[in-house]
Write a protein that holds these residues in place. Structure first.
Motif, short mmCIF file in Angstrom:
data_model
loop_
_atom_site.label_atom_id
_atom_site.label_comp_id
_atom_site.label_asym_id
_atom_site.label_seq_id
_atom_site.Cartn_x
_atom_site.Cartn_y
_atom_site.Cartn_z
N THR A 9 -3.81 11.92 0.60
CA THR A 9 -3.22 11.08 1.37
C THR A 9 -2.90 9.80 0.32
O THR A 9 -3.33 9.37 -0.45
CB THR A 9 -4.15 10.38 2.17
N VAL A 10 -1.48 9.69 0.71
CA VAL A 10 -0.48 8.58 -0.18
C VAL A 10 -0.55 7.52 0.48
O VAL A 10 0.14 7.47 1.56
CB VAL A 10 0.81 9.24 -0.65
N ARG A 11 -1.04 6.45 -0.14
CA ARG A 11 -0.86 5.01 0.56
C ARG A 11 0.04 4.18 -0.45
O ARG A 11 -0.10 4.13 -1.69
CB ARG A 11 -2.21 4.17 0.48
N TYR A 12 0.76 3.17 0.25
CA TYR A 12 1.68 2.35 -0.55
C TYR A 12 1.90 1.23 0.09
O TYR A 12 1.84 1.07 1.33
CB TYR A 12 2.97 3.13 -1.11
N ALA A 14 -2.01 0.48 -3.15
CA ALA A 14 -1.30 -0.74 -3.31
C ALA A 14 -2.30 -1.80 -3.69
O ALA A 14 -3.44 -1.52 -3.43
CB ALA A 14 -0.59 -0.97 -2.03
N ALA A 36 3.14 7.92 -6.82
CA ALA A 36 2.96 8.22 -5.47
C ALA A 36 1.76 7.69 -4.76
O ALA A 36 1.52 7.41 -3.70
CB ALA A 36 3.58 9.35 -4.94
N VAL A 88 1.50 5.37 4.84
CA VAL A 88 0.52 6.24 4.28
C VAL A 88 1.21 7.76 4.98
O VAL A 88 1.66 7.50 6.34
CB VAL A 88 -0.77 5.96 4.92
N ALA A 116 -6.56 6.08 -2.56
CA ALA A 116 -6.16 7.30 -1.75
C ALA A 116 -6.94 8.48 -2.27
O ALA A 116 -7.55 8.62 -3.21
CB ALA A 116 -4.81 7.73 -1.92
N GLY A 117 -7.33 9.49 -1.14
CA GLY A 117 -7.81 10.79 -1.53
C GLY A 117 -7.95 11.61 -0.39
O GLY A 117 -7.93 11.02 0.72
#
Lengths: 140, 290
Positions: B158-161, A7, A3, B149, A13-14
């Protein structure tokens, strides 16, 4: 963990990263749309809840039976204007079904205002498809 | 109106919503089997009632996901095109179909849901997570416009995809829409795993986006059934109220009760209902059912 994997082409992310990095992502640009969608759904549900409560209380007070088949849409508003509990209940059912359609319209307008013509068009396409099924419901 | 029957229908709808929200399936998947097998509600009326209840659940539940930004609005509207089209076609076909194939299809979907749950539990028990598969085809690797996000409240990260395999996602969403239209369910049982495993959307984002989408699919179903005069307010109103109350209870219980321990019970219920519907498709009624 999958998760949190960034991408391709995206920054890692952080939780302690700079906030402006998050703010510039496409999803964050849509903050007004999220607010508008929440408002449309919330007010739709409030209206439905008010209609249901009013219809059930009116039905109890008058000893009015609910119908075993919802009336055609053309008969719902006259029933409401006649003050019948069944009319209010059926209007509540129609309103809950229309709420996502109204939300789609809100999103289409919102995307258009943001200059995102592609997703405004997609939202209108969804609305058109929902319109086909709703039109079926409107036909006698 | 038979108040006792209305209370019973409302209570089982609430129980279905409690189970559904704890499982992440939505309550709709339980409503039609329970209404038809135990309350002798006509199958078409049960599907119409379930569709309205699914819309109610989505309208209420998706506001939470929208506020948390778990819902990816652009992805939802894109996938919604095929989902809504599939649901409209599915509802038109399903409303005219014989009850037996509907029972068989519904039974198969419930058994599939049970098997998926067992597999999911086995994967988690093994300390592994389902693989996220990125797009392998450059033309189908996903668009930056669909990037999502959100801040995960559990980890604070913080989750990005970036969703991948968009064309495959559109196809599966169309299938989920058809199932939603034929069976009166939301389709989340197909949408969430498809978004997560096929498109690489994190589970929370997949659940939030699906929660928003299932209401739209069910609109198409509900409208078609309304048009055919197969909406019974005496069934729909208890279902709406029960689903609303049950999903509120379920979302609170999910935070307190470890769902993993209840998986066996849930799988047994799904298998029982699914098996009953499959048997009914062949004209066999399980003792104790109507």
């Amino acid at each position: 963990m999958p998760a949190s994997r960034p991408a391709p082409g995206m920054p890692a992310a952080g939780g302690d990263g700079p906030r402006h990095g998050v703010d510039r992502t496409p999803e964050q640009d849509l903050a007004p749309l999220y607010a508008a969608a929440v408002a449309a759904l919330t007010w739709g549900f409030r209206l439905v809840a008010a209609l249901l409560v009013a219809g059930l209380l009116l039905g109890l007070a008058r000893g009015e039976e609910l119908r075993t088949r919802a009336a055609p849409l053309s008969e719902v508003l006259p029933a409401v204007l006649d003050g019948r509990a069944s009319g209010l209940i059926e209007l509540a059912i129609v309103t809950i079904v229309l709420t996502p359609a109204v939300t789609t319209l809100v999103l289409a307008v919102g995307f258009a205002r943001l200059g995102d013509r592609r997703f405004a068009g997609l939202s209108l396409a969804v609305l058109a498809i929902l319109g086909v099924s709703i039109t079926l419901a409107l036909l006698p | 109106m038979d108040v006792g029957r209305a209370v019973e229908l409302g209570a089982v709808s609430a129980a279905a919503a409690v189970l559904g929200s704890m499982l992440g399936l939505g309550g709709g998947v339980f409503l039609v089997p329970i209404f038809t097998l135990f309350f002798a509600v006509d199958q078409k009326l049960a599907i119409g009632a379930s569709a309205v209840a699914v819309v109610t659940n989505s309208v209420v539940g998706s506001t939470v996901h929208l506020r948390s930004r778990f819902t990816n609005l652009r992805l939802a509207m894109l996938l919604q095109v095929t989902t809504a089209a599939g649901a409209t076609v599915g509802a038109i076909v399903g409303a005219r179909a014989d009850p037996r194939p509907i029972n068989a299809l519904f039974g198969a979907v419930l058994v599939y849901a049970a098997v998926s749950m067992v597999r999911g539990a086995a994967v988690r028990g093994g300390g592994q997570h389902p693989a996220v598969v990125p797009g392998t085809d450059a033309a189908d690797a996903g668009s930056a416009a669909l990037d999502g996000v959100y801040r995960d409240p559990a980890s604070g990260a913080t989750v990005r995809y970036r969703p991948s395999r968009v064309r495959l996602g559109l196809s599966v969403s169309g299938l989920a829409g058809v199932l939603s239209g034929v069976l009166g369910i939301g389709g989340g049982v197909v949408q969430v795993p498809a978004m997560n495993l096929l498109m690489g959307v994190p589970v929370k984002a997949a659940a939030g986006t699906s929660s928003f989408m299932v209401g739209f699919a069910a609109v198409a179903t509900a409208a078609v059934y309304y048009a055919r005069g197969e909406i019974d307010p005496q069934v729909v109103v208890p279902a709406m109220v029960g689903i609303f109350l049950g999903s509120q209870i379920g979302s609170r219980l999910t935070r307190r009760v470890p769902t993993e321990r209840l998986v066996v019970l849930f799988v047994l219920i799904l298998l029982y209902l699914g098996g009953s519907l499959l048997l009914r498709a062949f004209g066999i009624t399980v003792p104790g059912q109507r």
